[in-house]
Design an enzyme around this catalytic site. Sequence first.
Site, mmCIF file in Angstrom:
data_model
loop_
_atom_site.group_PDB
_atom_site.id
_atom_site.type_symbol
_atom_site.label_atom_id
_atom_site.label_comp_id
_atom_site.label_asym_id
_atom_site.label_seq_id
_atom_site.Cartn_x
_atom_site.Cartn_y
_atom_site.Cartn_z
ATOM 1 N N LYS A 210 0.834 -1.202 0.000
ATOM 2 C CA LYS A 210 0.000 0.000 0.000
ATOM 3 C C LYS A 210 0.868 1.251 0.000
ATOM 4 O O LYS A 210 0.650 2.185 -0.762
ATOM 5 C CB LYS A 210 -0.925 -0.045 1.226
ATOM 6 C CG LYS A 210 -1.922 1.069 1.321
ATOM 7 C CD LYS A 210 -2.869 0.797 2.480
ATOM 8 C CE LYS A 210 -3.621 2.050 2.858
ATOM 9 N NZ LYS A 210 -4.478 1.841 4.039
ATOM 10 N N GLU A 216 10.697 -4.788 3.935
ATOM 11 C CA GLU A 216 10.747 -6.197 3.518
ATOM 12 C C GLU A 216 10.370 -6.340 2.046
ATOM 13 O O GLU A 216 11.037 -7.026 1.265
ATOM 14 C CB GLU A 216 9.764 -7.023 4.373
ATOM 15 C CG GLU A 216 10.135 -7.175 5.830
ATOM 16 C CD GLU A 216 9.667 -6.022 6.710
ATOM 17 O OE1 GLU A 216 9.283 -4.951 6.165
ATOM 18 O OE2 GLU A 216 9.704 -6.185 7.939
ATOM 19 N N GLY A 271 -4.633 -2.507 5.476
ATOM 20 C CA GLY A 271 -3.937 -3.652 4.891
ATOM 21 C C GLY A 271 -4.583 -4.978 5.248
ATOM 22 O O GLY A 271 -4.798 -5.841 4.391
ATOM 23 N N HIS A 388 -1.333 -33.620 18.889
ATOM 24 C CA HIS A 388 -0.149 -34.404 19.236
ATOM 25 C C HIS A 388 0.995 -33.502 19.644
ATOM 26 O O HIS A 388 2.171 -33.907 19.598
ATOM 27 C CB HIS A 388 0.222 -35.303 18.058
ATOM 28 C CG HIS A 388 -0.888 -36.246 17.707
ATOM 29 N ND1 HIS A 388 -1.050 -37.471 18.325
ATOM 30 C CD2 HIS A 388 -1.944 -36.109 16.869
ATOM 31 C CE1 HIS A 388 -2.137 -38.063 17.843
ATOM 32 N NE2 HIS A 388 -2.707 -37.252 16.967
HETATM 33 O O1 F6P Z 1 3.789 -2.890 9.573
HETATM 34 C C1 F6P Z 1 2.448 -3.207 9.559
HETATM 35 C C2 F6P Z 1 1.831 -2.958 8.228
HETATM 36 O O2 F6P Z 1 1.691 -1.608 8.019
HETATM 37 C C3 F6P Z 1 0.504 -3.658 8.098
HETATM 38 O O3 F6P Z 1 -0.519 -2.962 8.671
HETATM 39 C C4 F6P Z 1 0.418 -3.836 6.629
HETATM 40 O O4 F6P Z 1 -0.523 -4.814 6.288
HETATM 41 C C5 F6P Z 1 1.831 -4.224 6.284
HETATM 42 O O5 F6P Z 1 2.619 -3.486 7.175
HETATM 43 C C6 F6P Z 1 2.258 -3.998 4.867
HETATM 44 O O6 F6P Z 1 2.168 -2.661 4.523
HETATM 45 P P1 F6P Z 1 2.297 -2.207 3.003
HETATM 46 O O7 F6P Z 1 1.159 -2.821 2.257
HETATM 47 O O8 F6P Z 1 2.242 -0.717 3.024
HETATM 48 O O9 F6P Z 1 3.612 -2.715 2.480
#
Ligand code: F6P
Length: 552
Positions: A210, A216, A271, A388
């Site tokens: 978003k 990451e 998100g 288990h």
């Molecule tokens: O760090 C949390 C968060 O902002 C979530 O709320 C969101 O779903 C995720 O990171 C990914 O965010 P983006 O879609 O902006 O990469």
Amino acid sequence: MTITSSSAWRSVAAHYQAISPQHLRELFAADPNRVASLSLAFDGILFDYSKQRADADTLVRLLELAREARLAEAIARMFGGERINVSEDRAVLHCALRRDASGNKSGSSFPGGDCDVMPEVLATRERMAAFAHRLRDGLALGSTGQAIRQVVNIGIGGSDLGPKMLGSALSAIAHPALGVHYVSNLDGAQLAPLLQTLDPRTTLFIVVSKTFTTQETLLNARTARDWLLANLGADAALQTHFAAVTAKPGRAVAFGVDPDAIFPIWDWVGGRFSLWSAVGLALMVAIGPHAFGELLAGAERMDEHFRTAPFARNLPVVMALLAIWNTNFLGACSNAVLPYNESLRHLPAFLQQLEMESNGKSVGADGEPLDFASNPIVWGELGNNGQHAFFQLLHQGGRLIPCDFIAAARSDYPLPGHQEALLANCFAQSAALAFGKTADEARAELAADGSLAAGAIDALVPQKTFPGNQPSSTLLLARLDPQTLGSLIALYEHKVFVQGTIWGINSFDQWGVELGKAVAGRILPAIADPALAAGLDASTRGLLAFARQHLR
Ligand code: F6P
């Protein structure tokens, strides 16, 4: 006035004092109609909450709590497009994303602030379908002219968990020849082995973010881009290997994505509520636009139910009230999600984000500290495997851990005898947790065995006694089809909203995730340059020193 000082809250608390001495065995014995009165059905979903430590009167009092919290007005505000996400000054319109999906086109608008968002929602749905069809029909070509055969969704949190969870849940109807993969983790151990299995000429990456700033996602996307360049050459048309889903298209263009392959999301979708949007593009590619539409239709039907059903027969409302009962009156600190269906293996992780990122807060929307516990820790694992592993603690660990058992009656993979045994285990576990085994029963069983002396029986009885009284609900689905899953996920979404409303929490922001990101930003340069560690705390400096020795 806080909700805890309301007469409704006090009434529930007084009721708790009266009902808590009664064991689930007694509650079942006292009411032959208990299962009929404490279960609800919606389309292909049976919600049996008769094994909750509650009775009809509990619900009556909890419903007062919902009225006290002005739940009906809150629902109307959300569906009316008001800016109920106050700390971010945003409307909350994920329900618009499934509007008009069930075929009976209402033609109605979905107001988002000053405008109707439906035109752009429907236009995006159409663009997604066209994109997915081209991939599914082998018409989307990579830079060498070969058809794309593998799709990799790069995203994290809400940009990963929902589509990945439903991709597994609906694997039985996935396109037979297109591979769809999900990469979220910074750890190269996820992306590197996947890349080894992929052919760069036939691989497309969908970068889903978003914000298009998430560390990451961007690091994984850059690594994917480098891998394409290294394998296809610097002059390859990389744009044919990327699509993006973002609310910041300019950043995606700067990354190198073709503007025609950029799909929007909007600030009015959180998100964790976004799988219904273009965030679900990889899922749509896997299951096809028609099935994706059925998923939306199932969610839309649940929206309608949530908006219109009387609270006493309203699944999300009842489910949320029971969760509040368990958390705030029985004192449960966690909630186990136990799917008895391999295809639902990612559901616990999805619900962890949905519930804990939404309601894991100790300050209300008004900025005042809460004087009660909010969201419990959501955790879970496939139920049959868990039996288990950790079920021992559920049965005899002495902790109150409400459980959600989730199963589908019909299997998509019907090996002889498997589904019957799976369901028997699911039903057995909730019954065993609820009713337990008394010391007398344990003693009688040991005596009937005939092989043990009286002393040995005495020694074993405490070990073989099960206190029971562990509350659970069972969500039994007719089958794992897109429509039922759409309803199930929307059910949990609305449950979260109801809980947030009663607790006075803004369920749609997530400020708690920011601090760690900022701290990581300060630590990262100090990994390479020890001088930059000077301002960091002693523990972090020690960890950095050790890591530097072993990093390479
Ligand atoms: O760090 C949390 C968060 O902002 C979530 O709320 C969101 O779903 C995720 O990171 C990914 O965010 P983006 O879609 O902006 O990469």
